[in-house]
Design a protein around this motif. Structure first.
Motif, PDB file in Angstrom:
ATOM      1  N   ASP A 123     -27.508  11.820  26.114  1.00 24.59           N
ATOM      2  CA  ASP A 123     -28.872  12.209  25.745  1.00 24.59           C
ATOM      3  C   ASP A 123     -28.749  13.463  24.882  1.00 24.59           C
ATOM      4  N   ALA A 124     -29.102  13.368  23.586  1.00 26.81           N
ATOM      5  CA  ALA A 124     -28.808  14.484  22.684  1.00 26.81           C
ATOM      6  C   ALA A 124     -29.873  14.684  21.611  1.00 26.81           C
ATOM      7  N   LEU A 141     -29.073  19.362  21.718  1.00 29.67           N
ATOM      8  CA  LEU A 141     -29.332  19.609  23.137  1.00 29.67           C
ATOM      9  C   LEU A 141     -28.727  18.453  23.936  1.00 29.67           C
ATOM     10  N   ALA A 142     -27.427  18.560  24.151  1.00 31.50           N
ATOM     11  CA  ALA A 142     -26.667  17.437  24.707  1.00 31.50           C
ATOM     12  C   ALA A 142     -26.670  17.464  26.230  1.00 31.50           C
ATOM     13  N   SER A 143     -26.737  16.257  26.795  1.00 32.83           N
ATOM     14  CA  SER A 143     -26.604  16.137  28.246  1.00 32.83           C
ATOM     15  C   SER A 143     -25.997  14.778  28.565  1.00 32.83           C
ATOM     16  N   TRP A 165     -24.174  21.804  25.763  1.00 24.13           N
ATOM     17  CA  TRP A 165     -24.172  20.820  26.847  1.00 24.13           C
ATOM     18  C   TRP A 165     -24.924  21.417  28.038  1.00 24.13           C
ATOM     19  N   LEU A 166     -25.937  20.698  28.501  1.00 24.33           N
ATOM     20  CA  LEU A 166     -26.904  21.273  29.439  1.00 24.33           C
ATOM     21  C   LEU A 166     -26.855  20.693  30.842  1.00 24.33           C
ATOM     22  N   GLY A 172     -31.198  17.280  28.427  1.00 28.19           N
ATOM     23  CA  GLY A 172     -31.389  17.563  27.014  1.00 28.19           C
ATOM     24  C   GLY A 172     -32.792  17.236  26.546  1.00 28.19           C
ATOM     25  N   THR A 173     -33.307  16.100  26.984  1.00 23.31           N
ATOM     26  CA  THR A 173     -34.671  15.708  26.629  1.00 23.31           C
ATOM     27  C   THR A 173     -35.696  16.683  27.182  1.00 23.31           C
ATOM     28  N   LYS A 176     -35.673  19.688  25.089  1.00 16.20           N
ATOM     29  CA  LYS A 176     -36.296  19.436  23.779  1.00 16.20           C
ATOM     30  C   LYS A 176     -37.817  19.490  23.877  1.00 16.20           C
TER      31      LYS A 176
END
Length: 299
Positions: A123-124, A141-143, A165-166, A172-173, A176
């Motif tokens: 999810d980025a 916003l990577a996860s 990386w979160l 990440g979503t 965002k």
């Protein structure tokens, strides 16, 4: 990733951001294939060193990283399910979902991804405009599972911008949505300040010059004020209609707490009307909508 030195990336969705990301990745040495539900968009990329795929199966068959960059959750699922991209992914590939599709949309994507344990889902969503995408300066916003994504995903992220990386996929979503709500509130503020400057006889560019470099005004806001002052709000960096969609996604995610977000609710109501006239223009066109609304109210 396979044993080739070159990372192969398929970009599914060649709108403003998808095209810019494809170009940035290609210029940084990745082998990029583009596909879009509108065939002429993919064909237009040929001069940029990007291979245009006629079918979605052809686009993803050899890809280490498959990127979805389309307007909303329904479009993501349409590309991955109805058009067959997900089924065509090779074992070991990574699906990097970069569209802003909200919490519920990301949960739909996660459910689909879970049906194939041989594919890594990342999810980025990204923060940044067309210019940032073209320059490879997006904030990603990577996860998800960073280790499983491996070197291929990392190299793609380095070509597109800077990845943070979160945590588990979906974080990440959520981040965002907070970013986009902040941008919406700032943009509404910029537009209203421009209206106030007009009313008081203050030149917008003069105000911007005085505010530049100060602690209260971020460069992004000054850039939007510049577009307003130069009457270039129709030159789209990020469409107003997608910004409006993102506000609604944030309010939807807030669920029963949305009543505690009066500014976002007011923006949602006002921008929904503005989209009817200026949806394809830049986000900064909200200034034009406000100005025309004010004139209409007087008459």
């Amino acid at each position: 990733m396979n044993d080739r030195a070159t990372v192969h990336v398929a970009i599914l969705g060649l709108g403003i951001m998808g095209t810019a990301i494809a170009g940035s990745a290609s210029r940084r040495g990745l082998a990029v294939t583009g596909w879009d539900r509108t065939a002429k968009r993919a064909n237009a990329l040929g001069t940029n060193g990007i291979r245009a795929a006629e079918t979605i199966a052809d686009a993803v068959a050899d890809a280490d990283v498959v990127v979805t960059m389309v307007p909303d959750a329904d479009a993501v699922m349409d590309v991955m399910e109805r058009h067959g991209a997900f089924a065509a992914l090779r074992p070991g590939a990574s699906w990097v979902q970069m569209s802003t599709i909200g919490v519920e949309g990301t949960e739909r994507a996660l459910r689909l991804a879970a049906t194939r344990p041989d594919v890594t889902f990342v999810d980025a969503p990204v923060s940044g405009s067309k210019a940032a995408a073209e320059q490879g300066k997006l904030l990603i916003l990577a996860s998800g599972d960073r280790e499983r994504g491996g070197a291929a995903v990392q190299r793609f992220f380095e070509a597109a911008g800077t990845a943070q990386w979160l945590g588990a996929a979906g974080v990440g979503t959520r981040m965002k949505l907070v970013f986009n709500a902040w941008i919406a509130i700032m943009m509404e503020g910029v537009a209203e300040i421009a209206i106030l400057a007009d009313t008081l006889g203050i030149e917008q560019q003069r105000f911007a010059a005085l505010a530049a470099g100060g602690p209260l005004v971020p460069p992004w806001a000054l850039g939007k004020l510049k577009k307003i002052a130069e009457h270039t709000t129709a030159e789209t960096e990020f469409p107003l209609r997608w910004a409006d969609k993102d506000v609604r996604l944030a309010l939807s995610a807030a669920a029963e707490e949305r009543g505690r977000l009066p500014m976002l609710n007011a923006i949602d109501a006002r921008w929904a009307r503005a989209v009817e006239r200026f949806g394809g223009d830049d986000l900064s066109a909200i200034y034009v909508a406000l100005r025309e609304d004010a004139v209409g109210a007087v008459h």
